[in-house]
Design an enzyme around this catalytic site. Structure first.
Site, PDB file in Angstrom:
ATOM      1  N   ASP A 192       0.810  -1.213   0.000  1.00  0.00           N
ATOM      2  CA  ASP A 192       0.000   0.000   0.000  1.00  0.00           C
ATOM      3  C   ASP A 192       0.839   1.257   0.000  1.00  0.00           C
ATOM      4  OD1 ASP A 192      -2.390  -1.162   0.037  1.00  0.00           O
ATOM      5  OD2 ASP A 192      -2.855  -0.769   2.135  1.00  0.00           O
TER       6      ASP A 192
ATOM      7  N   LYS B 273      -3.158   3.968  -3.421  1.00  0.00           N
ATOM      8  CA  LYS B 273      -3.706   4.846  -2.404  1.00  0.00           C
ATOM      9  C   LYS B 273      -5.211   4.712  -2.474  1.00  0.00           C
ATOM     10  CE  LYS B 273      -3.588   9.856  -1.858  1.00  0.00           C
ATOM     11  NZ  LYS B 273      -2.890  11.031  -2.374  1.00  0.00           N
TER      12      LYS B 273
ATOM     13  N   MET C  37      -7.821   9.348   9.602  1.00  0.00           N
ATOM     14  CA  MET C  37      -8.475   9.906   8.400  1.00  0.00           C
ATOM     15  C   MET C  37      -9.368  11.085   8.752  1.00  0.00           C
ATOM     16  SD  MET C  37      -9.546   6.203   6.780  1.00  0.00           S
ATOM     17  CE  MET C  37      -9.997   5.484   8.353  1.00  0.00           C
TER      18      MET C  37
END
Ligand code: SAH
Length: 524
Positions: free
Chosen positions: A50, A72, A188
């Protein structure tokens, strides 16, 4: 390259099914992967990685392994959807391969690890999971915040900030988390930071609660911004913080004033360019990173074998007849001995010949080949070596100098003037790597480079050649925000000859001293 999907479909089912290892890569610093994770990488046949997993971890992967960038989440051209990633894992495992699925942080913490394993389970594909250091604990740790502390909090929650908190069907119980839990960590959460802060205050959390936002935690480019629930969103915006970043909310953030260890290292936040050859850069890179620097390795020299080995081979045949053999660089040592061994000889071939070296690093390398230097000059330069030898008396002595194909003549000339018979033979040649000249210029102009380090005259000349700036004023302009560090006077002279100033130079010309001088430069 064969398409693994085809292989899986077209061939008869292989005798064994492969296995998928879901491995946590840790938060960013590649050294924070687990030992188990690194072992699995070193045995992988396929690695699916990742955006958040450090690309530096790929150095543990065998050369023959297939590397697949899963990309991503949510954007970019070269990325795969979650369904595609699941399919890639299934196909490679069914084709009998050993697959490592490498994910940033911990695979089970907001990493969709569970979803990938459900799919593997449906296909009866065996799997294992290796946890990783999740970015929440890393961000807190590397921002100097103990995520729990007896005096401040007894609970902590990991929360996704991805959900729009103004949504009516939010699954986050703001009323409960705002007041029911001590430390809150939002993953996030940058885009929604304004509404996260408002929601917490509205649900009863004190607006003065301290908050730290940490971007790229545990890496040399880490940045952190501190504020309170009331003003953190504005501060983060003003500082231009973009993902990936974590938001840590709670009284524990106050402890940062006392224990902000990572960001206080002397070279934290400084970008240092290392221009040495790839083979030789590691000591300098490690020492700089140890001090917190963000190191850019941009080799300006590549070492290659000489045009011909014949001169050296002739010298090796009568090595024991020389009075002195002199090594004036690490490269000379590192390229001389493999050839000696190839000729079926070892250290005994030196016989009664004395050995002189230019400095402590060269002496150390020599020791690695089972030999102690008879002479290490007080001053680690060719001039220093020449002076020591002349002092010892070299008239009538025969001296061999294995060295670069093109090298400075000062040592040879001084020794010959003192009556010695000097023979120089090439054991390597320096070539200039090509292909990243534009990148180099761009990094110096568009990104910030605080220091560029030069460890030999050729690193200077090659660097300037790669920049290809003929106008001296423009060259000065190009490097105006970059301090120039030179290991010693000769290298420094080459810098000055090109119209540039030397900002940093250690008194003793070794790599550790160079790093110390750089640290001192920024301390003052
Ligand atoms: N599985 C990962 C989290 C993936 S979700 C883990 O355990 O850490 C992606 C979010 O993780 C990012 O948006 C950011 O909030 C956070 N993150 C991951 N790595 C980070 C890092 N080095 N610094 C700050 N935040 C990071």
């Amino acid at each position: 390259m064969p398409d693994p999907t085809d292989t899986a479909k077209n061939k008869a089912q292989p005798a064994k099914t492969g296995k998928v290892y879901l491995v946590g890569a840790g938060p960013g610093d590649p050294a924070l992967i687990t030992v188990r994770g690194r072992d699995l990488l070193s045995r992988a046949e396929v690695v699916v990685y990742d955006y958040l997993a450090s690309p530096k971890l790929l150095r543990y992967v065998p050369r023959e392994a297939e590397l697949i960038y899963a990309g991503k989440r949510g954007g970019g051209k070269h990325t795969h959807t979650q369904e595609e990633i699941n399919q890639i894992l299934v196909d490679h495992a069914l084709a009998g391969r050993n697959v490592v699925r490498l994910k940033g942080g911990d695979p089970f913490i907001f990493g969709r690890g569970g979803e990938e394993l459900e799919v593997l389970a449906e296909h009866n594909i065996p799997f294992e999971v290796v946890p990783g250091v999740t970015s929440a604990t890393a961000a807190a740790t590397y921002a100097g915040v103990p995520i729990t502390h007896r005096g401040y909090t007894s609970s902590v929650a990991f929360i996704t900030g991805h959900e729009d908190p103004t949504k009516s069907e939010t699954s986050i119980d703001w009323d409960r988390i705002a007041t029911g839990i001590g430390t809150l960590v939002f993953y996030m959460g940058i885009k929604n930071l304004p509404s996260i802060a408002t929601n917490l205050i509205r649900a009863g959390r004190d607006a003065k609660t301290p908050v730290v936002v940490v971007r790229w935690a545990s890496t040399p480019i880490q940045r952190s911004v501190v504020g309170t629930l009331a003003d953190i969103a504005d501060r983060v915006k003003a500082e231009g913080i973009t993902p990936p970043a974590l938001v840590v909310v709670g009284e524990v953030v106050k402890l940062r004033d006392k224990i902000n260890w990572f960001e206080k290292r002397p070279l934290f936040g400084k970008r240092v360019m290392v221009t040495r050859t790839r083979e030789q850069a590691s000591e300098l890179v490690n020492l700089l990173e140890e001090q917190g620097a963000d190191v850019l390795e941009r080799a300006t020299i590549a070492i290659q074998p000489p045009e011909s080995w014949e001169p050296l081979d002739l010298a090796l045949a009568k090595l024991h007849q020389y009075d002195w053999v002199l090594f004036t660089s690490l490269n000379a040592v590192q390229n001389f001995f493999p050839r000696l061994h190839e000729q079926g000889k070892d250290a005994r071939a030196f016989g009664r010949a004395h050995i002189g070296v230019v400095g402590s690093a060269t002496a150390e390398a020599l020791r690695g080949y089972g030999l102690l230097a008879d002479l290490v000059p007080a001053k680690f330069t060719s001039e220093g070596l020449a002076a020591s030898l002349v002092g010892a008396g070299v008239a009538g002595k025969s001296i061999l100098i294995p060295r670069a194909a093109k090298a400075r003549e000062v040592l040879t000339e001084t020794l010959e003037q003192a009556g010695a018979m000097v023979e120089t033979v090439p054991v390597y040649q320096n070539v200039r790597p090509t292909g990243y000249e534009d990148q180099l210029r761009q990094e110096l102009t568009e990104e910030r480079v605080d220091v560029v380090t030069f460890t030999s005259s050729s690193t200077v000349t090659n660097f300037l050649h790669m920049l290809n700036e003929k106008d001296p004023r423009k060259l000065v302009e190009l490097l105006k925000n970059t301090a120039i560090a030179a290991i010693g006077p000769i290298t420094g002279q080459t810098v000055r000859k090109n119209g540039l100033a030397v900002d940093i130079m250690p008194a003793t010309h070794t790599i550790p001293d160079l790093v110390e001088a750089i640290v001192r430069h920024f301390a003052s």
